[in-house]
Every structure is written in structure tokens, then in C-alpha cells.
Write a protein that holds these residues in place. Sequence first.
Motif: not given
Length: 90
Positions: A53-78
Motif C-alpha cells: 500500500l505504501g509503494i502504491l501510494s508513492m507511485m501515485i504521488m510520483y506520477a502526479i508530481g511528475k506532471k506538475r514539475m514542468g510548471d515548477y521548473y519554468k517558474s523557477a527559471q523565471v
Amino acid sequence: MLAGEIRETTPWSDLGQRCGNAQKNVMSVFIIYLAMFLVDWKLALMTLASIPLGILSMMIMYAIGKKRMGDYYKSAQVMNYRDFTFENEF
């Protein structure tokens, strides 16, 4: 122990020298689970079920976080660009 002395050894006396840290950590987990199964097998199974259950929840959080990381890196560059360009003007 002085050089040339012979010491009496048992199979577990020099376990610290024969095993690395990773092996000690894995062995300790297995020993703890073995003790848990000996005490109460139902509780040990419930505890063991928390690992997938812990592994599954970490996989889901990683997938969600990976989708949102592009916006984070763009704003950090700005922000870094703004800090770099306006820092010397004041």
C-alpha cells in the motif's frame, strides 16, 4: 587482542565484520517480521500488507508530481532570471 592470540569464535561473534550495513538492515527486518509472526501471525500479516500500500501510494504521488514539475521548473527559471538581471541595477 594482541597479535598472535587465538580467540574463541562462535558463528555470531563476528557478524558485524562479515556483513555490510545493507545486509544488517535486511536481516534485522526479517528477524523482526519472524518475531512478529511468532507472536501474532494476523497482526504480522496486516503489518506486511502496509508495504504494498505504501509503494502504491508513492507511485501515485510520483506520477502526479511528475506532471506538475514542468510548471515548477519554468517558474523557477523565471524567478532566477529576474533575480539575476535586476540584482545589479539597484
